[in-house]
Write an enzyme that holds these catalytic residues in place. Sequence first.
Site, short mmCIF file in Angstrom:
data_model
loop_
_atom_site.label_atom_id
_atom_site.label_comp_id
_atom_site.label_asym_id
_atom_site.label_seq_id
_atom_site.Cartn_x
_atom_site.Cartn_y
_atom_site.Cartn_z
N CYS A 6 7.40 16.92 -8.08
CA CYS A 6 7.98 15.75 -8.07
C CYS A 6 7.86 14.95 -9.58
CB CYS A 6 7.29 14.84 -7.05
SG CYS A 6 7.44 15.25 -5.31
N HIS A 40 9.93 7.49 -8.86
CA HIS A 40 10.07 8.85 -8.29
C HIS A 40 10.49 8.46 -6.45
CE1 HIS A 40 10.27 12.51 -5.78
NE2 HIS A 40 8.86 12.51 -5.48
N ASN A 47 14.44 12.61 -0.75
CA ASN A 47 13.41 12.98 -1.89
C ASN A 47 13.82 14.21 -2.47
OD1 ASN A 47 11.41 14.05 -3.57
ND2 ASN A 47 10.02 13.56 -1.97
O1 UT7 Z 1 7.49 13.57 -3.26
C1 UT7 Z 1 6.04 14.08 -3.16
C2 UT7 Z 1 5.24 13.22 -2.65
N1 UT7 Z 1 5.43 12.76 -1.14
C3 UT7 Z 1 5.32 11.75 -0.92
O2 UT7 Z 1 4.79 10.74 -1.48
C4 UT7 Z 1 5.17 11.50 0.76
C5 UT7 Z 1 4.18 10.74 1.22
N2 UT7 Z 1 3.86 10.65 2.68
C6 UT7 Z 1 4.98 10.05 3.55
O3 UT7 Z 1 6.02 9.61 2.96
C7 UT7 Z 1 4.52 9.78 4.92
O4 UT7 Z 1 3.43 10.21 5.18
C8 UT7 Z 1 5.59 10.39 5.64
C9 UT7 Z 1 7.01 9.75 5.92
C10 UT7 Z 1 5.80 12.06 5.53
C11 UT7 Z 1 4.99 10.34 7.32
O5 UT7 Z 1 4.86 9.10 7.52
P1 UT7 Z 1 3.50 8.56 8.42
O6 UT7 Z 1 3.68 7.21 8.54
O7 UT7 Z 1 2.37 9.13 7.56
O8 UT7 Z 1 3.85 9.39 9.79
P2 UT7 Z 1 2.71 10.51 10.33
O9 UT7 Z 1 2.94 11.87 9.51
O10 UT7 Z 1 1.42 9.92 10.48
O11 UT7 Z 1 3.25 10.93 11.82
C12 UT7 Z 1 3.26 9.65 12.81
C13 UT7 Z 1 4.02 10.25 14.25
C14 UT7 Z 1 3.43 11.67 14.62
O12 UT7 Z 1 3.39 11.39 15.90
P3 UT7 Z 1 2.08 11.11 16.90
O13 UT7 Z 1 0.86 12.06 16.54
O14 UT7 Z 1 1.72 9.83 16.35
O15 UT7 Z 1 2.48 11.19 18.14
C15 UT7 Z 1 4.26 12.53 14.18
O16 UT7 Z 1 4.25 13.60 14.85
O17 UT7 Z 1 5.44 10.57 13.90
C16 UT7 Z 1 5.59 11.71 14.36
N3 UT7 Z 1 6.72 12.18 13.28
C17 UT7 Z 1 7.84 12.10 13.64
N4 UT7 Z 1 8.71 11.67 14.45
C18 UT7 Z 1 10.07 11.29 14.75
C19 UT7 Z 1 6.45 13.15 12.17
N5 UT7 Z 1 7.78 13.30 11.63
C20 UT7 Z 1 8.42 12.73 12.52
C21 UT7 Z 1 10.23 12.57 12.43
N6 UT7 Z 1 10.67 12.01 13.55
N7 UT7 Z 1 10.99 13.20 11.64
#
Ligand code: UT7
Length: 334
Positions: free
Chosen positions: A115, A261, A291
Amino acid sequence: MYNSKIIGLGKYVPENIVTNDDLSKMMDTNDEWIQERTGIKERRWIKEGSEDTSAVMGAKAARIAIERSGLSKDDIDFIVFATLSPDYYFPGCGVQIQDMLDMPTIGALDVRNQCSGFIYAISVADQFIKTGMYKNILVIGAEYHSNGLDKTTRGRGVSVIFGDGAGAAVLSREEDTSKGILSTHLHSEGKYADKLIVASPSISHWVPEIIEAGEEDLSYFPYMDGTFVFKNAVVRFSEVIMEGLNKNSLKREDIDMLIPHQANLRIAQFIQKKFSLRDDQIFNNIQKYGNTTAASVVIALTEAWEEGKIKDGNTVVLAAFGSGFTWGSVIMKW
Ligand code: UT7
């Protein structure tokens, strides 16, 4: 010593639009979750059968950037290509650009900083120009993510985020050292390499072993500890922007345009709030492209410029954070 200045910008994204609703037909996800957590509405994914690859898209963006620079391809002295999704394991995409654009046998370098790739690539090019070794350098960021994603519910935490695309910039010698790139700032913290990684194939874990393991081994798909990456991103983005401002005795209100980014709209909004920036001082287009990793900053910079949001004399700040971890910033006087 000279400065370097961006004199041409170009972008290319595949025409195939994939909406959040399209994704919900492939995996258990939905538009509301994706928009709320990331800000993404749609992304571009290369369609099966298309000629596009990272190098091909990079070449398309580069042709536009060179034309807009007013230079000819024969005036370019060096190529720097940033990608994490190269066409080949080796050689890198830079040499393909030399061939695709029918350029003289100039040097070509690939940068593998994910990135932060475009920030690192700009910094490398800037150093060559500063010392007088080269006058005009083509810098490209391009990514072909879509063919390497796990598009099932298992991979939804990663696959909904990433998109394909490319951007290019022509950097040229600037004699007035109060203009152009004023400073670049680069960092890494390799102890977190496994927090955002494609672990295989690696030379010590090569293709036959992966095939033999079958479903047991999915290490060729990207893995991300999203929450951990998010928490580090907001801290490092802020630090490296401040570092750049301090180095140039600038204050946050001096920023005319911040191009972060495009990792997650929530990260960009956090930075905007932290630096008390108005909406016209920051540019986001993750809503349309997702992204695009090494391409994201240069695609966003190109669009901001195309929309007339960057003007002569503006203080423009680029910043990125991602896998490695790596992060960095660029401070420019446009
Ligand atoms: O470019 C390189 C750098 N990358 C970044 O900076 C990315 C940084 N991270 C993020 O942007 C976020 O962490 C994400 C967008 C990837 C994820 O968001 P989050 O708010 O951290 O969600 P999470 O991973 O904690 O997941 C929350 C819930 C989970 O379900 P439970 O365990 O609460 O029941 C996941 O299984 O959301 C679920 N989940 C989804 N649900 C629907 C994860 N992905 C999805 C999805 N659709 N695509």
